[in-house]
Design an enzyme around this catalytic site. Structure first.
Site, PDB file in Angstrom:
ATOM      1  N   HIS A  47       0.861  -1.180   0.000  1.00 55.41           N
ATOM      2  CA  HIS A  47       0.000   0.000   0.000  1.00 55.41           C
ATOM      3  C   HIS A  47       0.901   1.234   0.000  1.00 55.41           C
ATOM      4  O   HIS A  47       1.909   1.262   0.715  1.00 55.41           O
ATOM      5  CB  HIS A  47      -0.836   0.086   1.274  1.00 55.41           C
ATOM      6  CG  HIS A  47      -1.856  -0.989   1.436  1.00 55.41           C
ATOM      7  ND1 HIS A  47      -3.206  -0.734   1.482  1.00 55.41           N
ATOM      8  CD2 HIS A  47      -1.730  -2.332   1.566  1.00 55.41           C
ATOM      9  CE1 HIS A  47      -3.875  -1.868   1.644  1.00 55.41           C
ATOM     10  NE2 HIS A  47      -2.989  -2.852   1.707  1.00 55.41           N
ATOM     11  N   TYR A 213      -5.919  -7.274  -2.316  1.00 55.05           N
ATOM     12  CA  TYR A 213      -6.031  -6.079  -3.165  1.00 55.05           C
ATOM     13  C   TYR A 213      -5.343  -6.297  -4.506  1.00 55.05           C
ATOM     14  O   TYR A 213      -4.586  -7.259  -4.686  1.00 55.05           O
ATOM     15  CB  TYR A 213      -5.472  -4.846  -2.458  1.00 55.05           C
ATOM     16  CG  TYR A 213      -4.069  -4.945  -1.917  1.00 55.05           C
ATOM     17  CD1 TYR A 213      -2.962  -4.604  -2.703  1.00 55.05           C
ATOM     18  CD2 TYR A 213      -3.845  -5.357  -0.608  1.00 55.05           C
ATOM     19  CE1 TYR A 213      -1.676  -4.679  -2.190  1.00 55.05           C
ATOM     20  CE2 TYR A 213      -2.560  -5.431  -0.093  1.00 55.05           C
ATOM     21  CZ  TYR A 213      -1.483  -5.089  -0.885  1.00 55.05           C
ATOM     22  OH  TYR A 213      -0.210  -5.164  -0.383  1.00 55.05           O
TER      23      TYR A 213
HETATM   24  C1  LIG Z   1       4.205  -9.792   4.513  1.00 54.87           C
HETATM   25  C2  LIG Z   1       4.621  -8.334   4.505  1.00 54.87           C
HETATM   26  C3  LIG Z   1       3.790  -7.391   3.908  1.00 54.87           C
HETATM   27  C4  LIG Z   1       4.135  -6.038   3.932  1.00 54.87           C
HETATM   28  N1  LIG Z   1       3.278  -5.105   3.370  1.00 54.87           N
HETATM   29  C5  LIG Z   1       3.583  -3.778   3.465  1.00 54.87           C
HETATM   30  C6  LIG Z   1       2.718  -2.747   2.937  1.00 54.87           C
HETATM   31  O1  LIG Z   1       1.647  -3.010   2.364  1.00 54.87           O
HETATM   32  N2  LIG Z   1       3.081  -1.432   3.097  1.00 54.87           N
HETATM   33  C7  LIG Z   1       4.233  -1.080   3.717  1.00 54.87           C
HETATM   34  O2  LIG Z   1       4.507   0.129   3.827  1.00 54.87           O
HETATM   35  N3  LIG Z   1       5.086  -2.021   4.214  1.00 54.87           N
HETATM   36  C8  LIG Z   1       4.796  -3.346   4.103  1.00 54.87           C
HETATM   37  N4  LIG Z   1       5.644  -4.295   4.603  1.00 54.87           N
HETATM   38  C9  LIG Z   1       6.858  -3.843   5.293  1.00 54.87           C
HETATM   39  C10 LIG Z   1       7.949  -3.481   4.358  1.00 54.87           C
HETATM   40  O3  LIG Z   1       8.213  -4.493   3.435  1.00 54.87           O
HETATM   41  C11 LIG Z   1       9.232  -3.143   5.137  1.00 54.87           C
HETATM   42  O4  LIG Z   1       8.889  -2.469   6.308  1.00 54.87           O
HETATM   43  C12 LIG Z   1      10.104  -2.262   4.278  1.00 54.87           C
HETATM   44  O5  LIG Z   1      10.556  -2.992   3.161  1.00 54.87           O
HETATM   45  C13 LIG Z   1      11.310  -1.726   5.063  1.00 54.87           C
HETATM   46  O6  LIG Z   1      12.104  -0.946   4.209  1.00 54.87           O
HETATM   47  P1  LIG Z   1      13.660  -0.779   4.494  1.00 54.87           P
HETATM   48  O7  LIG Z   1      14.179   0.070   3.384  1.00 54.87           O
HETATM   49  O8  LIG Z   1      13.856  -0.344   5.902  1.00 54.87           O
HETATM   50  O9  LIG Z   1      14.274  -2.247   4.412  1.00 54.87           O
HETATM   51  P2  LIG Z   1      14.310  -3.248   3.172  1.00 54.87           P
HETATM   52  O10 LIG Z   1      13.228  -2.931   2.171  1.00 54.87           O
HETATM   53  O11 LIG Z   1      14.339  -4.602   3.774  1.00 54.87           O
HETATM   54  O12 LIG Z   1      15.692  -2.942   2.459  1.00 54.87           O
HETATM   55  C14 LIG Z   1      16.930  -3.263   3.037  1.00 54.87           C
HETATM   56  C15 LIG Z   1      17.955  -3.292   1.904  1.00 54.87           C
HETATM   57  O13 LIG Z   1      19.264  -3.394   2.468  1.00 54.87           O
HETATM   58  C16 LIG Z   1      20.004  -4.356   1.743  1.00 54.87           C
HETATM   59  N5  LIG Z   1      21.026  -4.887   2.682  1.00 54.87           N
HETATM   60  C17 LIG Z   1      20.822  -5.644   3.780  1.00 54.87           C
HETATM   61  N6  LIG Z   1      21.991  -5.938   4.382  1.00 54.87           N
HETATM   62  C18 LIG Z   1      22.966  -5.345   3.633  1.00 54.87           C
HETATM   63  C19 LIG Z   1      24.386  -5.287   3.743  1.00 54.87           C
HETATM   64  N7  LIG Z   1      25.045  -5.909   4.747  1.00 54.87           N
HETATM   65  N8  LIG Z   1      25.088  -4.584   2.812  1.00 54.87           N
HETATM   66  C20 LIG Z   1      24.441  -3.956   1.790  1.00 54.87           C
HETATM   67  N9  LIG Z   1      23.100  -3.987   1.625  1.00 54.87           N
HETATM   68  C21 LIG Z   1      22.361  -4.669   2.548  1.00 54.87           C
HETATM   69  C22 LIG Z   1      18.958  -5.377   1.316  1.00 54.87           C
HETATM   70  O14 LIG Z   1      19.409  -6.149   0.204  1.00 54.87           O
HETATM   71  C23 LIG Z   1      17.780  -4.475   0.965  1.00 54.87           C
HETATM   72  O15 LIG Z   1      17.810  -4.029  -0.372  1.00 54.87           O
HETATM   73  C24 LIG Z   1       5.339  -5.638   4.564  1.00 54.87           C
HETATM   74  C25 LIG Z   1       6.191  -6.597   5.146  1.00 54.87           C
HETATM   75  C26 LIG Z   1       5.834  -7.944   5.127  1.00 54.87           C
HETATM   76  C27 LIG Z   1       6.762  -8.961   5.793  1.00 54.87           C
END
Ligand SMILES: Cc1cc2nc3c(=O)[nH]c(=O)nc-3n(C[C@H](O)[C@H](O)[C@H](O)COP(=O)(O)OP(=O)(O)OC[C@H]3O[C@@H](n4cnc5c(N)ncnc54)[C@H](O)[C@@H]3O)c2cc1C
Length: 381
Positions: A47, A213
């Site tokens: 979403h 959805y």
């Molecule tokens: C089932 C499910 C459904 C979801 N639905 C939604 C939704 O509808 N809406 C919503 O807002 N959120 C949703 N989420 C939550 C959402 O997916 C996460 O909260 C979000 O992706 C977090 O973003 P981020 O950038 O913090 O981390 P991430 O998207 O996890 O990105 C982390 C990045 O860091 C990289 N990385 C990790 N370690 C290293 C390293 N050592 N060196 C270099 N790179 C590294 C990874 O490869 C990745 O690209 C959902 C989660 C789940 C589990």
């Protein structure tokens, strides 16, 4: 002439990619290091609320997102057995007029691709898995698994739930398994028989749910994600395959709307729902965190990525506001303006009550990270 501080973002997920674009647009010297070898259309549905679209407008991808995603008219909450509507929250045109930005549902991969494409290529390094961080006080040395090293003045940990930056600041610790799993499947709507689906519905019973959805503007791909209690999880696995039989058992007796989706399922996977308690700090020295690195949450408000993206925008705002000569002041301003909101979203997500009744979602969807009045660190304690 003074050099502008080198900002390294670790992780080009949704939060890290947003942070990198916004830092670049604001004139900061930024580079993002991502462990993956390149972009891949990973994930399923997500979403994107008006609170996130405000940030996408600033990045310049709102129009593209609007034409890629589906614009549900309402969020329906329905009873698991009777299908009765128990809550109906207006989105669609209402979101646009009331919040000033749209509400859409989209494939996470399509959203991520737009965000990654918005980053100038010289700011983005793939195949860079961070293995060690050495904050020497005046500079940070980043060590990667390919044997290379880079220097940075500021490091932003946007590296997700198993963050290396978090490990460096607080010691290694696995996230907590919440006792719930999420089944996820995406497939063509053409394979669904005998049921007319709303654009966005959450089916609820007392101990489990299914959120449904569309993930494209054409409404040709439908997605479901569940929350189902399961006592234990093998933490060495990030997901496992599931099956129609397992889904039928988990949703035995549920309404035909749910059965029609299970029948049409082509492939379904099962993910542990993980979280961490609020962290005692979000930054130290030259390191700061955002998104799942510092507040991973159950996905039940569909706001996990939204919090990562809002964090990114607030961090950049605080860098511009406080300057980077005193990065500790900028980090403190950032935490003061994010911890309460992220904590509230984390708690509501944990309790899984969001939009089960006809509540007013303005506090969440109406948040504008660029214009919300800033509180000072002292005032937030
Ligand atoms: C089932 C499910 C459904 C979801 N639905 C939604 C939704 O509808 N809406 C919503 O807002 N959120 C949703 N989420 C939550 C959402 O997916 C996460 O909260 C979000 O992706 C977090 O973003 P981020 O950038 O913090 O981390 P991430 O998207 O996890 O990105 C982390 C990045 O860091 C990289 N990385 C990790 N370690 C290293 C390293 N050592 N060196 C270099 N790179 C590294 C990874 O490869 C990745 O690209 C959902 C989660 C789940 C589990």
């Amino acid at each position: 002439m003074q050099k502008s501080p080198r900002i390294a973002v670790i992780g080009a997920g949704l939060g890290g990619a947003a942070a990198t674009s916004l830092l670049d647009k604001a004139g900061f010297n930024v580079r993002v290091y991502e462990q993956a070898p390149g972009f891949a259309r990973l994930g399923a549905g997500i979403h994107v609320g008006p609170n996130v679209m405000k940030v996408m407008e600033r990045i310049g991808i709102a129009d593209a997102l609007n034409s890629t995603g589906c614009h549900p008219d309402y969020w329906y909450s329905r009873d698991w057995k009777t299908g009765e509507v128990i809550a109906q929250i207006p989105l669609g045109d209402y979101a646009l007029s009331h919040y000033g930005s749209s509400y859409l549902t989209v494939h996470r991969g399509d959203f991520h691709e737009l965000l990654v494409k918005a980053i100038p290529s010289d700011r983005l390094a793939f195949n860079k898995k961070l293995s060690k961080i050495d904050d020497r006080g005046d500079v940070v040395m980043l060590h990667f698994t390919d044997g290379s090293t880079e220097e940075a003045d500021i490091v932003i940990g946007a590296d997700g739930i198993n963050s290396k930056v978090r490990d460096t600041l607080l010691g290694e610790a696995l996230p907590k398994y919440t006792g719930y799993v999420g089944h996820r499947a995406v497939f063509p709507i053409s394979s669904v028989r005998d049921f007319q689906h709303d654009m966005c519905t959450k089916w609820w019973s007392d101990d489990r749910h299914m959120m449904v959805y569309f993930v494209t503007g054409k409404k040709d791909e439908i997605y479901y994600v569940t929350g189902v209690p399961e006592e234990t999880w093998d933490m060495s696995k990030s997901w496992v395959p599931s099956s129609k039989d397992e889904m039928r058992a988990a949703f035995d007796g549920w309404h035909q709307g749910v059965q029609s989706l299970i029948d049409a399922t082509q492939e379904v996977t099962k993910w542990p729902l993980l979280e961490r308690d609020p962290l005692p700090l979000w930054s130290r020295g030259r390191l700061v965190m955002l998104g799942d690195a510092c507040h991973p949450m159950k996905p039940h408000m569909a706001q996990g990525a939204a919090m990562a993206i809002e964090d990114a925008a607030m961090l950049v705002r605080c860098f511009s506001e406080a300057g980077l000569d005193d990065h500790a002041a900028a980090f403190a301003l950032y935490e003061a303006n994010r911890a309460e909101r992220a904590g509230r979203v984390q708690l509501v997500s944990h309790n899984n009550t969001w939009l089960r009744t006809n509540e007013n979602p303005d506090w969440c969807f109406g948040y504008d990270v660029f214009n919300v009045p800033l509180v000072s660190p002292a005032a937030s304690v």
